[in-house]
Write an enzyme that holds these catalytic residues in place. Structure first.
Site, PDB file in Angstrom:
ATOM      1  N   CYS A 149     -10.651  -1.000  -4.723  1.00 53.61           N
ATOM      2  CA  CYS A 149     -10.078   0.261  -5.208  1.00 53.61           C
ATOM      3  C   CYS A 149     -10.864   0.780  -6.406  1.00 53.61           C
ATOM      4  O   CYS A 149     -10.433   1.712  -7.071  1.00 53.61           O
ATOM      5  CB  CYS A 149      -8.601   0.074  -5.556  1.00 53.61           C
ATOM      6  N   GLN A 179       0.840  -1.198   0.000  1.00 55.22           N
ATOM      7  CA  GLN A 179       0.000   0.000   0.000  1.00 55.22           C
ATOM      8  C   GLN A 179       0.876   1.249   0.000  1.00 55.22           C
ATOM      9  O   GLN A 179       1.859   1.305   0.734  1.00 55.22           O
ATOM     10  CB  GLN A 179      -0.904   0.002   1.228  1.00 55.22           C
ATOM     11  N   TYR A 183      -6.147 -12.331  -2.627  1.00 53.59           N
ATOM     12  CA  TYR A 183      -5.378 -11.228  -3.239  1.00 53.59           C
ATOM     13  C   TYR A 183      -4.514 -10.601  -2.135  1.00 53.59           C
ATOM     14  O   TYR A 183      -4.576  -9.398  -1.890  1.00 53.59           O
ATOM     15  CB  TYR A 183      -6.293 -10.147  -3.836  1.00 53.59           C
TER      16      TYR A 183
END
Ligand code: SAH
Length: 457
Positions: free
Chosen positions: A414, A289, A318
């Protein structure tokens, strides 16, 4: 229905009332019922714009004059904001950016998912929404002795140079300038995209937010790296905190930044950083991130809705380098992760060991293949977390989730559009969404991250 001829042509000047913000941050308005996108215009403004691209159902226009200014318009602090494609929203007051992101999620739920707007909570933003990015990827261009390094202009491959990127951790800026200076001094030839010649294509810099460790990856067009020794010595002298210096080779004509092959020029193959109480090794190919402050906010949201008691089996799909699963591991009985990049899975396994976590296992593979197999093997997780890339989850994966029938599914997304699509598909399979919490991972850009809790009926 009769096809409509667009009421505008390239070159036309129009006056337009902006009624909303698109998912890419452009102002949107209707001219004679026809949709027109105007970058840098804000909802509520009246503008004069020049049409520069006409498609069948919409057009793009360049902002020429603001007739009525939004009270939410602010001065964009970055001198190259209008040219660089990195940020889209610096001209909009931060609280209004957040509300516009909330709106975008609510609109996707209503429009794409047919779910009604539901209850989308106010976006969790940053107190100080600057200097947050821990990673920069910068293309090199120009020519020998007149090196250019910067970000691409929006929608093009023209390099916009900058000294300080206001959303980058300042350490990253400094490293970019140092590399640029050294490459210039040593006469290393930057890559020429058109001719597919030259050496240095990109540099990638990552700085550990809590550790200050720096990774520099020099991405070259082939195995040669002229003046390698001098480059290594120079960077060791000039980059404080340098812990990992890597050459990555990308010989293909491609927009993909990293190639398959990497070699360590100096230091370690990884840098370390912390997320909350967990320590992570991060290698050049692994996803990590980019906003370390907000990552903790995001993962705390996941932790809260996961409501673990220590008895649960959880799946982190994921999983990247295992960050979410390992962050939650102390409250779970068993953690299983799946991720498609082998290097990331290696990192995940190493990270489990590094933190003394012995009840976590990670598998390489595509989630949509591995999860159905796990379902067949009779694995019954209590909580599944999915954090897919922009394209969302494959139907096979959603089927496997339904087959495993966990009590709770936490979807970290996202992309509100694919999120809404998948939430709608999960509703068909008996999962109702309870809690929709956007988190601003990318202030001043148009990106939106959302955590959704879905519960089995
Ligand atoms: N949860 C992690 C990573 C999220 S990014 C974190 O918060 O850091 C999404 C990850 O999904 C990336 O690591 C990417 O390599 C991986 N990925 C993409 N497609 C996949 C697929 N089909 N199956 C499994 N992993 C995939």
């Amino acid at each position: 229905m009769a096809k409509r001829i667009p009421p505008v042509r390239t070159g036309d000047q129009i006056t337009l009332t902006i009624t909303g913000q698109s998912h890419t941050g452009d102002g949107v308005g209707k001219h004679e019922g026809f949709t027109v996108f105007v970058p840098l215009a804000i909802a509520g403004e009246q503008v004069v714009a020049r049409i520069n691209r006409v498609k069948k159902t919409y057009a793009h226009a360049q902002l020429e004059k603001i007739l009525v200014t939004s009270p939410h318009r602010v001065h964009a602090s970055c001198p190259v904001f209008a040219q660089c494609g990195g940020c889209q929203l610096q001209h909009i007051a931060y609280p209004v950016q957040l509300e516009s992101k909330r709106r975008q999620v609510a609109d996707s739920f209503a429009r794409i998912g047919g779910l009604g707007e539901g209850q989308v909570l106010p976006v969790l933003g940053m107190k100080e929404p600057w200097s947050y990015r821990n990673k920069a990827q910068v293309p090199f261009g120009g020519g020998k002795g007149r090196i250019k390094a910067g970000f691409y202009a929006a929608g093009s491959h023209e390099i916009v140079e900058f000294e300080h990127c206001l959303i980058q951790q300042p350490e990253n800026d400094a490293v970019i300038q140092q590399v640029k200076a050294l490459v210039q001094e040593l006469g290393i030839v930057p890559y020429d995209e058109k001719k597919h010649r030259g050496c240095l294509r990109h540099i990638m810099v990552r700085t550990g937010f809590h550790t200050g460790e720096v990774m520099v990856v020099l991405i070259t067009n082939g195995p040669e790296l002229p003046s390698q020794k001098k480059l290594v010595t120079g960077l060791r002298e000039r980059v404080p905190g340098l812990a990992s210096l890597i050459q990555n080779i990308q010989p293909r004509r491609s927009n993909v930044i990293l190639g398959q092959e990497s070699r360590v020029l100096w230091g370690r193959p990884v840098i370390y950083d912390m997320i909350g109480h967990v320590r992570f090794a991060i290698s050049s190919h692994s996803f990590f991130q980019v906003n370390p402050v907000q990552t903790e906010v995001l993962y705390e949201q996941v932790r809260q809705v996961a409501a673990l008691t220590g008895k649960e089996t959880i799946i982190d799909a994921y999983c990247g380098i295992g960050t979410i699963g390992l962050y939650l591991a102390k409250d779970a009985a068993r953690v299983l992760g799946v991720e498609s990049i082998p290097q990331a899975v290696e990192d995940a396994r190493y990270n489990a060991e590094l933190n003394g976590i012995h009840h976590a296992a990670f598998e390489v593979g595509s989630a949509e293949e591995v999860m159905p197999r796990w379902a067949k093997e009779g694995i019954c997780p209590d909580v599944i977390i999915v954090d897919p890339p922009r394209k969302g989850c494959a139907p096979e994966l959603l089927n496997a989730v339904a087959d495993m029938s966990p009590d709770r599914l936490i979807y970290v997304s996202c992309n509100p559009a694919t999120l809404a699509r998948d939430v709608a598909a999960l509703k068909e399979r008996g999962y109702l969404y309870r809690h929709v919490q956007p988190v601003d991972m990318f202030p001043h850009t148009s990106h939106v991250e959302t955590v959704v809790l879905l519960q089995r009926q």
